[in-house]
Enzyme design. Structure first.
Site, PDB file in Angstrom:
ATOM      1  N   LYS A 151      -1.706   3.875  14.354  1.00 58.29           N
ATOM      2  CA  LYS A 151      -3.110   3.842  13.926  1.00 58.29           C
ATOM      3  C   LYS A 151      -3.763   5.207  14.177  1.00 58.29           C
ATOM      4  CE  LYS A 151      -5.294   0.830  12.547  1.00 58.29           C
ATOM      5  NZ  LYS A 151      -5.527   0.305  11.161  1.00 58.29           N
ATOM      6  N   TYR A 153       2.147   0.719  17.994  1.00 56.46           N
ATOM      7  CA  TYR A 153       1.025   0.301  17.130  1.00 56.46           C
ATOM      8  C   TYR A 153      -0.111   1.316  17.213  1.00 56.46           C
ATOM      9  CZ  TYR A 153      -3.417  -1.934  15.985  1.00 56.46           C
ATOM     10  OH  TYR A 153      -4.674  -2.183  15.479  1.00 56.46           O
ATOM     11  N   ALA A 205      -0.168   4.329  18.317  1.00 60.06           N
ATOM     12  CA  ALA A 205       0.221   5.673  17.855  1.00 60.06           C
ATOM     13  C   ALA A 205       0.174   5.738  16.331  1.00 60.06           C
ATOM     14  CB  ALA A 205       1.616   6.008  18.367  1.00 60.06           C
ATOM     15  N   THR A 224      -8.926   1.110  15.333  1.00 57.76           N
ATOM     16  CA  THR A 224      -8.948   0.359  16.594  1.00 57.76           C
ATOM     17  C   THR A 224      -9.337   1.240  17.779  1.00 57.76           C
ATOM     18  OG1 THR A 224      -7.477  -0.762  18.151  1.00 57.76           O
ATOM     19  CG2 THR A 224      -6.447   0.838  16.723  1.00 57.76           C
ATOM     20  N   ASP A 225      -9.839   0.607  18.831  1.00 56.38           N
ATOM     21  CA  ASP A 225     -10.137   1.350  20.068  1.00 56.38           C
ATOM     22  C   ASP A 225      -8.844   1.727  20.815  1.00 56.38           C
ATOM     23  OD1 ASP A 225      -9.408  -1.194  20.979  1.00 56.38           O
ATOM     24  OD2 ASP A 225     -11.215  -1.511  22.189  1.00 56.38           O
ATOM     25  N   GLU A 226      -7.700   1.126  20.407  1.00 52.27           N
ATOM     26  CA  GLU A 226      -6.453   1.396  21.143  1.00 52.27           C
ATOM     27  C   GLU A 226      -5.990   2.845  20.986  1.00 52.27           C
ATOM     28  OE1 GLU A 226      -3.381  -1.497  20.996  1.00 52.27           O
ATOM     29  OE2 GLU A 226      -4.782  -3.156  21.070  1.00 52.27           O
ATOM     30  N   ILE A 270       0.820  -1.221   0.000  1.00 49.29           N
ATOM     31  CA  ILE A 270       0.000   0.000   0.000  1.00 49.29           C
ATOM     32  C   ILE A 270       0.855   1.273   0.000  1.00 49.29           C
ATOM     33  CG2 ILE A 270      -2.110  -0.965   1.026  1.00 49.29           C
ATOM     34  CD1 ILE A 270      -1.126   0.347   3.723  1.00 49.29           C
TER      35      ILE A 270
HETATM   36  P1  NAD Z   1      -3.603  -8.908  10.281  1.00 46.61           P
HETATM   37  O1  NAD Z   1      -2.248  -8.610  10.797  1.00 46.61           O
HETATM   38  O2  NAD Z   1      -4.194 -10.275  10.483  1.00 46.61           O
HETATM   39  O3  NAD Z   1      -3.657  -8.622   8.707  1.00 46.61           O
HETATM   40  C1  NAD Z   1      -3.045  -7.501   8.126  1.00 46.61           C
HETATM   41  C2  NAD Z   1      -2.964  -7.744   6.626  1.00 46.61           C
HETATM   42  O4  NAD Z   1      -2.372  -6.563   6.029  1.00 46.61           O
HETATM   43  C3  NAD Z   1      -2.096  -8.936   6.232  1.00 46.61           C
HETATM   44  O5  NAD Z   1      -2.748  -9.712   5.250  1.00 46.61           O
HETATM   45  C4  NAD Z   1      -0.820  -8.291   5.668  1.00 46.61           C
HETATM   46  O6  NAD Z   1      -0.193  -9.076   4.671  1.00 46.61           O
HETATM   47  C5  NAD Z   1      -1.374  -6.986   5.089  1.00 46.61           C
HETATM   48  N1  NAD Z   1      -0.358  -5.945   4.983  1.00 46.61           N
HETATM   49  C6  NAD Z   1       0.535  -5.548   5.943  1.00 46.61           C
HETATM   50  N2  NAD Z   1       1.330  -4.582   5.459  1.00 46.61           N
HETATM   51  C7  NAD Z   1       0.929  -4.338   4.183  1.00 46.61           C
HETATM   52  C8  NAD Z   1       1.352  -3.436   3.173  1.00 46.61           C
HETATM   53  N3  NAD Z   1       2.379  -2.585   3.381  1.00 46.61           N
HETATM   54  N4  NAD Z   1       0.715  -3.444   1.977  1.00 46.61           N
HETATM   55  C9  NAD Z   1      -0.323  -4.306   1.756  1.00 46.61           C
HETATM   56  N5  NAD Z   1      -0.761  -5.201   2.669  1.00 46.61           N
HETATM   57  C10 NAD Z   1      -0.140  -5.206   3.877  1.00 46.61           C
HETATM   58  O7  NAD Z   1      -4.536  -7.787  10.898  1.00 46.61           O
HETATM   59  P2  NAD Z   1      -6.069  -7.858  11.386  1.00 46.61           P
HETATM   60  O8  NAD Z   1      -6.105  -8.291  12.782  1.00 46.61           O
HETATM   61  O9  NAD Z   1      -6.860  -8.544  10.363  1.00 46.61           O
HETATM   62  O10 NAD Z   1      -6.416  -6.294  11.366  1.00 46.61           O
HETATM   63  C11 NAD Z   1      -6.919  -5.672  10.192  1.00 46.61           C
HETATM   64  C12 NAD Z   1      -7.182  -4.208  10.484  1.00 46.61           C
HETATM   65  O11 NAD Z   1      -8.138  -4.087  11.532  1.00 46.61           O
HETATM   66  C13 NAD Z   1      -5.944  -3.434  10.946  1.00 46.61           C
HETATM   67  O12 NAD Z   1      -5.990  -2.161  10.351  1.00 46.61           O
HETATM   68  C14 NAD Z   1      -6.117  -3.350  12.451  1.00 46.61           C
HETATM   69  O13 NAD Z   1      -5.488  -2.189  12.951  1.00 46.61           O
HETATM   70  C15 NAD Z   1      -7.622  -3.265  12.573  1.00 46.61           C
HETATM   71  N6  NAD Z   1      -8.201  -3.782  13.825  1.00 46.61           N
HETATM   72  C16 NAD Z   1      -7.871  -5.033  14.262  1.00 46.61           C
HETATM   73  C17 NAD Z   1      -8.486  -5.528  15.404  1.00 46.61           C
HETATM   74  C18 NAD Z   1      -8.172  -6.915  15.916  1.00 46.61           C
HETATM   75  O14 NAD Z   1      -8.645  -7.280  16.990  1.00 46.61           O
HETATM   76  N7  NAD Z   1      -7.435  -7.738  15.210  1.00 46.61           N
HETATM   77  C19 NAD Z   1      -9.413  -4.740  16.103  1.00 46.61           C
HETATM   78  C20 NAD Z   1      -9.698  -3.447  15.623  1.00 46.61           C
HETATM   79  C21 NAD Z   1      -9.093  -2.986  14.475  1.00 46.61           C
HETATM   80  O1  DAU Z   2      -8.376  -3.493  20.781  1.00 42.38           O
HETATM   81  C1  DAU Z   2      -8.187  -3.744  19.424  1.00 42.38           C
HETATM   82  C2  DAU Z   2      -6.817  -4.332  19.205  1.00 42.38           C
HETATM   83  O2  DAU Z   2      -6.861  -5.661  19.704  1.00 42.38           O
HETATM   84  C3  DAU Z   2      -6.381  -4.331  17.752  1.00 42.38           C
HETATM   85  O3  DAU Z   2      -6.262  -3.005  17.301  1.00 42.38           O
HETATM   86  C4  DAU Z   2      -5.036  -5.057  17.570  1.00 42.38           C
HETATM   87  O4  DAU Z   2      -4.714  -5.134  16.196  1.00 42.38           O
HETATM   88  C5  DAU Z   2      -5.180  -6.446  18.138  1.00 42.38           C
HETATM   89  O5  DAU Z   2      -3.935  -7.117  18.078  1.00 42.38           O
HETATM   90  C6  DAU Z   2      -5.680  -6.412  19.583  1.00 42.38           C
HETATM   91  O6  DAU Z   2      -4.640  -5.854  20.450  1.00 42.38           O
HETATM   92  P1  DAU Z   2      -4.334  -6.464  21.904  1.00 42.38           P
HETATM   93  O7  DAU Z   2      -2.965  -6.097  22.277  1.00 42.38           O
HETATM   94  O8  DAU Z   2      -5.428  -6.148  22.861  1.00 42.38           O
HETATM   95  O9  DAU Z   2      -4.455  -8.033  21.538  1.00 42.38           O
HETATM   96  P2  DAU Z   2      -3.590  -9.300  21.981  1.00 42.38           P
HETATM   97  O10 DAU Z   2      -4.349 -10.509  21.528  1.00 42.38           O
HETATM   98  O11 DAU Z   2      -2.173  -9.190  21.581  1.00 42.38           O
HETATM   99  O12 DAU Z   2      -3.660  -9.239  23.557  1.00 42.38           O
HETATM  100  C7  DAU Z   2      -4.910  -9.322  24.234  1.00 42.38           C
HETATM  101  C8  DAU Z   2      -4.619  -9.231  25.723  1.00 42.38           C
HETATM  102  O13 DAU Z   2      -3.942 -10.438  26.126  1.00 42.38           O
HETATM  103  C9  DAU Z   2      -3.703  -8.097  26.094  1.00 42.38           C
HETATM  104  O14 DAU Z   2      -4.078  -7.584  27.362  1.00 42.38           O
HETATM  105  C10 DAU Z   2      -2.323  -8.747  26.182  1.00 42.38           C
HETATM  106  C11 DAU Z   2      -2.647 -10.145  26.679  1.00 42.38           C
HETATM  107  N1  DAU Z   2      -1.743 -11.223  26.220  1.00 42.38           N
HETATM  108  C12 DAU Z   2      -1.446 -11.291  24.890  1.00 42.38           C
HETATM  109  C13 DAU Z   2      -0.609 -12.280  24.409  1.00 42.38           C
HETATM  110  C14 DAU Z   2      -0.256 -12.359  22.941  1.00 42.38           C
HETATM  111  C15 DAU Z   2      -1.229 -12.151  27.135  1.00 42.38           C
HETATM  112  O15 DAU Z   2      -1.543 -12.095  28.333  1.00 42.38           O
HETATM  113  N2  DAU Z   2      -0.413 -13.119  26.653  1.00 42.38           N
HETATM  114  C16 DAU Z   2      -0.051 -13.224  25.337  1.00 42.38           C
HETATM  115  O16 DAU Z   2       0.734 -14.144  24.985  1.00 42.38           O
END
Ligand code: NAD
Ligand code: DAU
Length: 333
Positions: A152, A148, A150, A122-124, A60
């Site tokens: 977003k 991360y 920051a 994200t809510d972060e 991108i």
């Molecule tokens: P993910 O890490 O599973 O997927 C990210 C995708 O983006 C991958 O397929 C990767 O190959 C692609 N990508 C990374 N860098 C790229 C680049 N430079 N050009 C093109 N493609 C690229 O992430 P996810 O958990 O599916 O999150 C998707 C979106 O939702 C993100 O923007 C994340 O911030 C947001 N989000 C995630 C969560 C969550 O809980 N996972 C919650 C709220 C918001």
């Molecule tokens: O809130 C939305 C966000 O949720 C998204 O924007 C992010 O992309 C997504 O990764 C997620 O972030 P978190 O940091 O909350 O998710 P994670 O699954 O990494 O961690 C969830 C909680 O669990 C967090 O408090 C950290 C804790 N944790 C995580 C891992 C990987 C552990 O205790 N042990 C672990 O090994």
């Protein structure tokens, strides 16, 4: 409508692609994804051969790759990002490049061709809540605390700036923690399930009493879809699951689903700057668009454990190679 879905080979993006192809038989989808460690064409296997679906590999942050694809589509749905907080602590630069610069490159292309732009955030970006604080909402001031979040936050600000400055038709969703099929096993829920299925322990950071608001990925996809089609231009919508739980409660539920006991929990060093609590007030999207979560955390976790049980080939292949190196670095194993 023809949609350009960035990051469509990742966790939420691939679920969104399947959602759109299933729910909107008139729509076409072009996925644009760099296939980083988190992108996986296996996540899109179901869509292969569908004449309404196409995959293009690319970055991108590369304007020449992005422009023609934006030009041929009606709207951009922007999921692509570096998404893992722990990796952002190890290596912040990739987060700034993809999440900030990459978003700006896409915004420029959307501006040049006058395209609708939906940004998935994200809510972060709102920081951390104390136990008695009211949940985050659209009016909560930004206070990101990890590289991360920051990055977003930077991308959200750019999206709004392109609306105010250039009149680009944008919307933003800020969502809480997702879980479900194709979740990459670096994140708590899929890491815990797959470790337990392998007979390993689950690493729990600090005291395990941090709170996240969990939402099934399919509910998030419905929310993004609704905001894309019916959201008010220039507006932000907070999306959450009514699913506030301490991490340790989530882990205990997973232990019971796979028949393991507390001995499978390993308390490990806490994440630096670990946000204590997230929670979302989703009244705006409920009132304006009639959205609310449909999957309870209890049924969603049960179904997710079952999905991982029946997709062992998928996660075993994901957990090989570079993943092992990451795991060793993160957990000292
Ligand atoms: P993910 O890490 O599973 O997927 C990210 C995708 O983006 C991958 O397929 C990767 O190959 C692609 N990508 C990374 N860098 C790229 C680049 N430079 N050009 C093109 N493609 C690229 O992430 P996810 O958990 O599916 O999150 C998707 C979106 O939702 C993100 O923007 C994340 O911030 C947001 N989000 C995630 C969560 C969550 O809980 N996972 C919650 C709220 C918001
Ligand atoms: O809130 C939305 C966000 O949720 C998204 O924007 C992010 O992309 C997504 O990764 C997620 O972030 P978190 O940091 O909350 O998710 P994670 O699954 O990494 O961690 C969830 C909680 O669990 C967090 O408090 C950290 C804790 N944790 C995580 C891992 C990987 C552990 O205790 N042990 C672990 O090994």
């Amino acid at each position: 409508m023809k949609l350009l879905v960035t990051g469509g080979a990742g966790f939420i993006g691939s679920n969104f692609v399947h959602h759109v192809l299933r729910e909107h038989p008139e729509d076409e989808v072009v996925v644009f994804d760099l296939l980083t460690y988190a992108g996986n064409l296996e996540n899109l296997r179901e869509a292969e051969g569908n004449p309404r679906f196409r995959f293009v590999k690319g970055d991108i942050a590369d304007p020449e790759a992005v422009k023609p694809l934006v030009a041929e589509c009606d709207a951009v749905v922007h999921f692509a990002a570096e998404s893992h907080v722990d990796r952002s602590i190890m290596e912040p630069s990739a987060f700034v490049r993809t999440n900030v610069l990459g978003t700006q490159v896409l915004l420029d292309a959307a501006r040049e061709h006058g395209r609708r732009f939906h940004h998935v955030s994200t809510d972060e970006v709102f920081g951390a809540l104390g136990p008695d604080d009211v949940p985050f909402s659209e009016t909560t001031p930004y206070d990101p605390r990890s590289p991360y979040s920051a990055s977003k936050a930077g991308s959200d600000h750019l999206v709004r700036a392109y609306f105010h400055t250039f009149g680009l038709p944008v919307t933003i969703t800020n969502c809480s923690n997702n879980y479900g099929p194709y979740h990459f096993p670096e994140k708590l829920i899929p890491l815990a399930i797959t470790n337990l299925l392998e007979g390993k322990k689950v690493p729990v950071y600090g005291d395990g009493k941090q709170v996240r608001d969990w939402l099934h990925v399919e509910d998030h996809c419905r929310a993004v879809d609704l905001v894309l089609r019916r959201g008010r231009i220039g507006e932000t919508y907070c999306v959450g699951g009514n699913g506030e739980r301490e991490n340790i409660e989530i882990v205990r539920t997973l232990l019971s689903h796979v028949g393991r006991d507390e001995g499978a929990i390993e308390y490990v060093k806490d994440r630096p700057g670990h946000d204590r609590r997230y929670a979302i007030d989703f009244s705006k999207i409920r009132t304006e668009l009639g959205w609310e979560p449909s999957v309870t955390l209890e049924e969603g976790l049960r179904d997710t454990v079952e999905w991982f049980r029946t997709h062992e080939d998928w996660w075993k292949s994901v957990k090989s190679g570079a993943y092992r190196e990451y795991y060793g670095r993160q957990y000292g194993k």
